[in-house]
Write a protein that holds these residues in place. Structure first.
Motif, PDB file in Angstrom:
ATOM      1  N   ALA A   1       0.849  -1.195   0.000  1.00 37.57           N
ATOM      2  CA  ALA A   1       0.000   0.000   0.000  1.00 37.57           C
ATOM      3  C   ALA A   1       0.885   1.246   0.000  1.00 37.57           C
ATOM      4  N   PRO A   2       1.517   1.546  -1.176  1.00 36.61           N
ATOM      5  CA  PRO A   2       2.480   2.648  -1.214  1.00 36.61           C
ATOM      6  C   PRO A   2       1.892   3.992  -0.800  1.00 36.61           C
ATOM      7  N   GLU A   3       0.573   4.180  -1.058  1.00 32.56           N
ATOM      8  CA  GLU A   3      -0.032   5.476  -0.676  1.00 32.56           C
ATOM      9  C   GLU A   3      -0.086   5.622   0.846  1.00 32.56           C
ATOM     10  N   MET A   4      -0.278   4.473   1.562  1.00 34.43           N
ATOM     11  CA  MET A   4      -0.267   4.502   3.035  1.00 34.43           C
ATOM     12  C   MET A   4       1.151   4.794   3.539  1.00 34.43           C
TER      13      MET A   4
ATOM     14  N   LYS B   1     -16.689   9.263   0.990  1.00 33.83           N
ATOM     15  CA  LYS B   1     -16.096   7.957   0.674  1.00 33.83           C
ATOM     16  C   LYS B   1     -15.198   7.447   1.814  1.00 33.83           C
ATOM     17  N   ALA B   2     -15.077   8.249   2.857  1.00 33.16           N
ATOM     18  CA  ALA B   2     -14.091   7.951   3.904  1.00 33.16           C
ATOM     19  C   ALA B   2     -14.520   6.801   4.809  1.00 33.16           C
ATOM     20  N   LEU B   3     -13.506   6.111   5.333  1.00 30.67           N
ATOM     21  CA  LEU B   3     -13.719   5.008   6.277  1.00 30.67           C
ATOM     22  C   LEU B   3     -12.926   5.311   7.545  1.00 30.67           C
ATOM     23  N   PHE B   4     -13.544   5.028   8.703  1.00 32.62           N
ATOM     24  CA  PHE B   4     -12.885   5.359   9.962  1.00 32.62           C
ATOM     25  C   PHE B   4     -12.870   4.133  10.866  1.00 32.62           C
TER      26      PHE B   4
ATOM     27  N   LYS C   1      -9.263   1.654   0.133  1.00 33.47           N
ATOM     28  CA  LYS C   1      -9.907   2.748  -0.617  1.00 33.47           C
ATOM     29  C   LYS C   1     -10.531   3.757   0.346  1.00 33.47           C
ATOM     30  N   GLY C   2     -11.187   3.205   1.361  1.00 29.44           N
ATOM     31  CA  GLY C   2     -11.847   4.063   2.346  1.00 29.44           C
ATOM     32  C   GLY C   2     -10.844   4.900   3.128  1.00 29.44           C
ATOM     33  N   PHE C   3      -9.731   4.277   3.550  1.00 27.33           N
ATOM     34  CA  PHE C   3      -8.727   5.023   4.320  1.00 27.33           C
ATOM     35  C   PHE C   3      -8.062   6.094   3.457  1.00 27.33           C
TER      36      PHE C   3
END
Ligand SMILES: Cc1cc2nc3c(=O)[nH]c(=O)nc-3n(C[C@H](O)[C@H](O)[C@H](O)COP(=O)(O)O)c2cc1C
Length: 369
Positions: free
Chosen positions: A53-56, A327-330, A315-317
């Protein structure tokens, strides 16, 4: 001042752990928690996310000054420790790492422990104040030879007596009893903190046990001590502090969450607790259809689940960090409904201890004889 077997073991001023909250960074908050007398934890699972997960990983690096020049995740790990040691040099606070040791992450976990042993060897202060690890999400016995042969003080997170037995067999110095109320990753067969903490304390009276899952203030700290525990680990509560480097959207969501505000659904690595939103409710629907083991207690395998179910979490994070609220996930725990503000980590620790002391000091007055 509340002293317990756990504070004595680790050398802490308060029996409070700021939980590991990977794959996101808690590097900055770790230092301020440690300065305030709690045990700050670096969340290391983000260090393993470079390929998956390079974006993370990018988001993780943003909270570490000089991260881009570090070169590799293990060099970055050393840099994080040196930064925190510097940040905490006046207070002489203690800090450590959460290292996930599940099957998929064990290779990285071994490298992280080896690197940590090298880091603690760098100087006396590191050896004294940066020598704690809390492993989670896997079998601690498989890490035993490596960790027990090192000078590290070792805790392992467990969701049941069966798992606590493995931690004791592995030689852990303390146990974190993690109830199903807690935020994010959870077990297939969940048990609530009210049952789990005293059950583990009764089964292993000689091992310090810290409660996790649902603890967020002085009342719940006092309860943990009364149930036989030696301290608390708090995730969701620390997430909503000024010092936490999580997105403001996420912190505000914790504060806004009310009654019946969380749910469980299939996450990337198993069952997980999220704050209730249309996105997480949709994940529940998909879980019922494609990954019902989350609710029946029968573990599924990654192969039996469509990839889109697993990808929903990332995707949510990503949407959470880019500010796309719809679209956010928590990830978050049940205690979000009791969290009403965003204090500094120091204010939180001070008021939690004060409230617990007052409750414990006045408890005799509540009992009518
Ligand atoms: C956003 C988030 C991320 C988490 N990530 C991890 C992790 O990487 N490793 C881990 O062992 N536990 C993780 N947890 C669980 C916490 O370490 C802690 O045990 C839990 O939050 C305690 O329950 P609480 O949320 O009610 O305080 C996470 C929790 C949250 C809320």
């Amino acid at each position: 001042m509340i002293k317990t077997r756990f504070t004595e073991l680790v050398g802490l001023k308060t029996p409070i752990i700021q939980a590991g909250m990977g794959p996101f960074s808690t590097n900055m908050m770790c230092g301020t928690v440690s300065q305030a007398g709690g045990l700050g934890l670096v969340s290391t699972s983000g260090l393993a996310s470079q390929l998956m997960a390079p974006e993370m990983f990018e988001i993780f690096m943003e909270s570490t000054p000089g991260a881009k020049e570090a070169g590799s995740p293990l060099e970055l790990y050393k840099l994080i420790y040196r930064n925190i040691l510097e940040q905490t040099k006046e207070s002489k606070g203690v800090f450590g790492s959460n290292i996930m040791v599940s099957e998929e992450l064990r290779g990285m976990a071994i490298k992280l422990v080896e690197t940590l042993v090298e880091i603690t060897d760098e100087n006396e202060e590191m050896a004294k104040r940066a020598n704690v690890i809390i492993t989670s999400a896997g079998d601690p016995v498989k890490m035993s030879e490596l960790v027990k042969g090192s000078p590290l003080i070792w805790g392992h997170v467990v969701p049941s007596i069966k798992h606590a037995t493995r931690a004791v067999k592995a030689g852990c110095d303390f146990i974190v009893a993690s109830g199903q109320e807690g935020g994010f990753h959870g077990p297939w067969e969940p048990i609530s903190s009210m049952i789990l903490l005293p059950a583990i304390c009764e089964e292993f009276p000689d091992v310090p046990v810290v409660g996790a899952g649902g603890y967020c203030d002085g009342k719940t700290l006092a309860a943990a001590l009364v149930l036989g525990g030696d301290g608390v680990q708090m995730g969701t509560r620390f997430l909503a502090t000024k010092d936490c480097e999580f997105a403001d959207l996420w912190k505000n969501k914790v504060v806004e969450t009310g009654d019946r505000g969380s749910l469980r659904a299939r996450g990337m690595v198993g069952p997980a607790r999220y704050l209730k939103t249309p996105v997480s409710q949709e994940m529940c629907q998909v879980t019922i259809e494609y990954a019902p083991g989350t609710y029946t207690g029968v573990p599924d395998t990654l192969k039996s689940i469509p990839a889109r179910v697993l990808m929903a979490e990332m995707k949510g994070f990503a949407a959470t960090f880019s500010g796309e609220e719809d679209k956010a996930l928590f990830a978050g725990g049940e205690c979000a409904q009791r969290i009403k503000d965003i204090p500094t980590a120091k204010e939180l620790i001070e008021r939690t201890v004060k409230e617990a002391e007052e409750i414990l000091g006045g408890i005799a007055g509540k009992v009518i004889s």
